[in-house]
Design a protein around this motif. Structure first.
Motif, short mmCIF file in Angstrom:
data_model
loop_
_atom_site.label_atom_id
_atom_site.label_comp_id
_atom_site.label_asym_id
_atom_site.label_seq_id
_atom_site.Cartn_x
_atom_site.Cartn_y
_atom_site.Cartn_z
N VAL A 79 30.44 -7.96 9.60
CA VAL A 79 29.32 -8.77 9.13
C VAL A 79 28.09 -8.46 9.97
O VAL A 79 28.20 -8.03 11.12
CB VAL A 79 29.63 -10.28 9.19
N ARG A 80 26.94 -8.68 9.39
CA ARG A 80 25.68 -8.59 10.12
C ARG A 80 25.16 -10.00 10.34
O ARG A 80 25.21 -10.84 9.43
CB ARG A 80 24.65 -7.77 9.36
N ILE A 81 24.68 -10.27 11.55
CA ILE A 81 24.15 -11.59 11.86
C ILE A 81 22.66 -11.59 11.57
O ILE A 81 21.90 -10.79 12.15
CB ILE A 81 24.44 -11.97 13.32
N GLU A 82 22.25 -12.44 10.65
CA GLU A 82 20.86 -12.52 10.21
C GLU A 82 20.17 -13.69 10.91
O GLU A 82 20.56 -14.85 10.75
CB GLU A 82 20.81 -12.72 8.69
N PHE A 83 19.17 -13.38 11.71
CA PHE A 83 18.42 -14.40 12.43
C PHE A 83 17.18 -14.79 11.63
O PHE A 83 16.62 -13.99 10.89
CB PHE A 83 18.00 -13.89 13.81
N ALA A 84 16.74 -16.04 11.82
CA ALA A 84 15.55 -16.52 11.13
C ALA A 84 14.84 -17.57 11.98
O ALA A 84 15.47 -18.23 12.81
CB ALA A 84 15.91 -17.10 9.76
N PHE A 85 13.53 -17.67 11.79
CA PHE A 85 12.78 -18.75 12.42
C PHE A 85 12.04 -19.51 11.32
O PHE A 85 11.89 -19.04 10.20
CB PHE A 85 11.80 -18.21 13.46
N HIS A 86 11.60 -20.71 11.65
CA HIS A 86 11.01 -21.59 10.65
C HIS A 86 9.59 -21.97 11.07
O HIS A 86 9.37 -22.37 12.22
CB HIS A 86 11.86 -22.85 10.49
N ASN A 87 8.64 -21.82 10.16
CA ASN A 87 7.27 -22.23 10.44
C ASN A 87 6.69 -22.94 9.21
O ASN A 87 7.43 -23.27 8.27
CB ASN A 87 6.41 -21.03 10.85
N ILE A 88 5.40 -23.16 9.21
CA ILE A 88 4.80 -23.91 8.10
C ILE A 88 4.90 -23.16 6.77
O ILE A 88 4.79 -23.76 5.70
CB ILE A 88 3.33 -24.24 8.40
N SER A 89 5.12 -21.86 6.85
CA SER A 89 5.24 -21.06 5.62
C SER A 89 6.67 -21.05 5.08
O SER A 89 6.93 -20.53 4.01
CB SER A 89 4.79 -19.62 5.88
N GLY A 90 7.59 -21.62 5.86
CA GLY A 90 8.98 -21.64 5.43
C GLY A 90 9.87 -20.83 6.36
O GLY A 90 9.52 -20.56 7.51
N LYS A 91 11.00 -20.43 5.86
CA LYS A 91 12.00 -19.70 6.64
C LYS A 91 11.70 -18.21 6.60
O LYS A 91 11.57 -17.62 5.52
CB LYS A 91 13.40 -19.98 6.09
N MET A 92 11.57 -17.58 7.76
CA MET A 92 11.22 -16.17 7.84
C MET A 92 12.32 -15.42 8.57
O MET A 92 12.82 -15.88 9.61
CB MET A 92 9.90 -15.99 8.59
N SER A 93 12.70 -14.24 8.03
CA SER A 93 13.71 -13.43 8.71
C SER A 93 13.14 -12.89 10.02
O SER A 93 11.93 -12.74 10.17
CB SER A 93 14.18 -12.29 7.81
N SER A 94 14.05 -12.58 10.94
CA SER A 94 13.61 -12.14 12.26
C SER A 94 14.47 -11.01 12.76
O SER A 94 15.70 -11.03 12.61
CB SER A 94 13.68 -13.32 13.24
N THR A 95 13.84 -10.00 13.36
CA THR A 95 14.60 -8.97 14.06
C THR A 95 15.03 -9.54 15.41
O THR A 95 14.57 -10.59 15.84
CB THR A 95 13.75 -7.72 14.29
N VAL A 96 15.92 -8.84 16.10
CA VAL A 96 16.39 -9.31 17.39
C VAL A 96 15.25 -9.30 18.40
O VAL A 96 15.10 -10.23 19.21
CB VAL A 96 17.56 -8.45 17.89
N ASN A 97 14.41 -8.27 18.38
CA ASN A 97 13.27 -8.21 19.29
C ASN A 97 12.33 -9.40 19.08
O ASN A 97 11.85 -10.01 20.04
CB ASN A 97 12.50 -6.90 19.10
N GLU A 98 12.05 -9.74 17.82
CA GLU A 98 11.21 -10.91 17.54
C GLU A 98 11.90 -12.19 18.00
O GLU A 98 11.26 -13.11 18.51
CB GLU A 98 10.91 -10.98 16.04
N LEU A 99 13.22 -12.24 17.83
CA LEU A 99 13.98 -13.44 18.16
C LEU A 99 13.86 -13.81 19.63
O LEU A 99 13.59 -14.96 19.97
CB LEU A 99 15.46 -13.23 17.79
N VAL A 100 14.04 -12.83 20.52
CA VAL A 100 14.01 -13.16 21.95
C VAL A 100 12.61 -13.59 22.38
O VAL A 100 12.46 -14.36 23.33
CB VAL A 100 14.52 -11.98 22.80
N LYS A 101 11.58 -13.12 21.69
CA LYS A 101 10.22 -13.59 21.99
C LYS A 101 10.07 -15.04 21.56
O LYS A 101 9.54 -15.88 22.29
CB LYS A 101 9.20 -12.73 21.26
N LEU A 102 10.55 -15.36 20.36
CA LEU A 102 10.40 -16.70 19.81
C LEU A 102 11.17 -17.74 20.62
O LEU A 102 10.74 -18.88 20.75
CB LEU A 102 10.87 -16.73 18.35
N MET A 103 12.31 -17.33 21.19
CA MET A 103 13.14 -18.30 21.90
C MET A 103 12.47 -18.80 23.17
O MET A 103 12.84 -19.86 23.70
CB MET A 103 14.51 -17.70 22.20
#
Length: 264
Positions: free
Chosen positions: A71-95
């Motif tokens: 399986v592939r683990i799909e990460f996402a973040f949530h903002n005013i525009s809704g749910k957006m997919s995220s790469t791992v590089n983007e994820l560690v920045k957002l956290m």
């Protein structure tokens, strides 16, 4: 109960930490640096996760399940525009900023065709399967089979498959060529053997990780060795320690460095 903790270096000073835990082999993740919050990965199919690996070239995280499916683990973040997919590089920045995050799994490939994930004649895979990312960014599923030696379980054979993203499936592999795999109860990983002293190519180095069976039946944890992909034979590695010492101190491989220069 924690089965495995995995630390993936995403950038020089940013890490993704993932843990496989509890009797259902669930997965949670956090980022370093971050707020320390652990986020559970949505798993409505109740898959039993066995190993996780990060493919740097794809910037994706994959997991191998108990039945051999990938399986592939799909990460996402949530903002005013809704749910957006995220790469791992983007994820560690957002956290670092404690934003609302989530993750789910997507089935990529079923278990290898023709590969039993249950009992085999005179051999049994006791839930030991590994996911190995190679230095050249290929992904391998490694399945470990054991023989019952009465008072012990000993590794008898490995089956290795390479994931083909174009064909979206597993391809059987009879040689890993100039690479060596290291598998066990800590991180599964791979290196080019020519870059390391005393490391033999086309081999799988393994430690004893059948802890549950040993605890239930008081079996010694001595299943440590190296498997030759060419001859299909195993060779024990005793490390010069006694039986009593080996059964008390669990063996783990020294994993690749996480210092700033390790992946340059």
């Amino acid at each position: 109960m924690i089965h495995k903790i995995l630390v993936f270096k995403i950038k020089i000073d940013k890490f993704l930490v993932m843990v496989i835990f509890n009797p259902e082999n669930q997965v949670a993740f956090t980022g370093v640096p971050g707020d320390g919050e652990w986020i559970w990965i949505s798993n409505p199919g109740k898959l039993l996760f066995r190993d996780i690996s990060y493919l740097r070239g794809q910037d994706q995280v994959y997991a191998l399940c108990d039945d051999g499916s990938l399986v592939r683990i799909e990460f996402a973040f949530h903002n005013i525009s809704g749910k957006m997919s995220s790469t791992v590089n983007e994820l560690v920045k957002l956290m670092e900023f404690s934003g609302p995050l989530s993750a789910k799994v997507e089935l990529i490939a079923a278990h290898p065709i023709g590969e039993s994930v249950g009992p085999l004649p005179e051999m049994e895979r006791t839930g030991r399967a590994y996911l190995v990312a190679s230095p050249d960014d290929d992904l391998f599923g490694v399945f470990r089979y054991s023989e019952d030696m009465g008072s012990d379980q000993r590794t008898a054979e490995f089956a290795v498959y390479k994931f083909n993203p174009r064909g979206v499936g597993w391809e059987s592999v009879i040689s890993i060529r100039d690479k060596a795999f290291f598998v066990g109860n800590n991180t599964s990983w791979s290196i080019f053997s020519a870059n390391t002293v005393n490391c033999r190519k086309n081999r799988i180095y393994f430690t004893d990780d059948n802890w549950e069976l040993e605890w239930l039946h008081n079996i010694q944890g001595l299943d440590i060795g190296v498997y030759d992909m060419e001859t299909r034979r195993t060779e024990g590695l005793g490390f010069g320690v006694s039986t009593s010492t080996s059964s008390l101190v669990r063996s783990t491989w020294i994993t690749p460095g996480l210092t700033p220069n390790a992946f340059r």
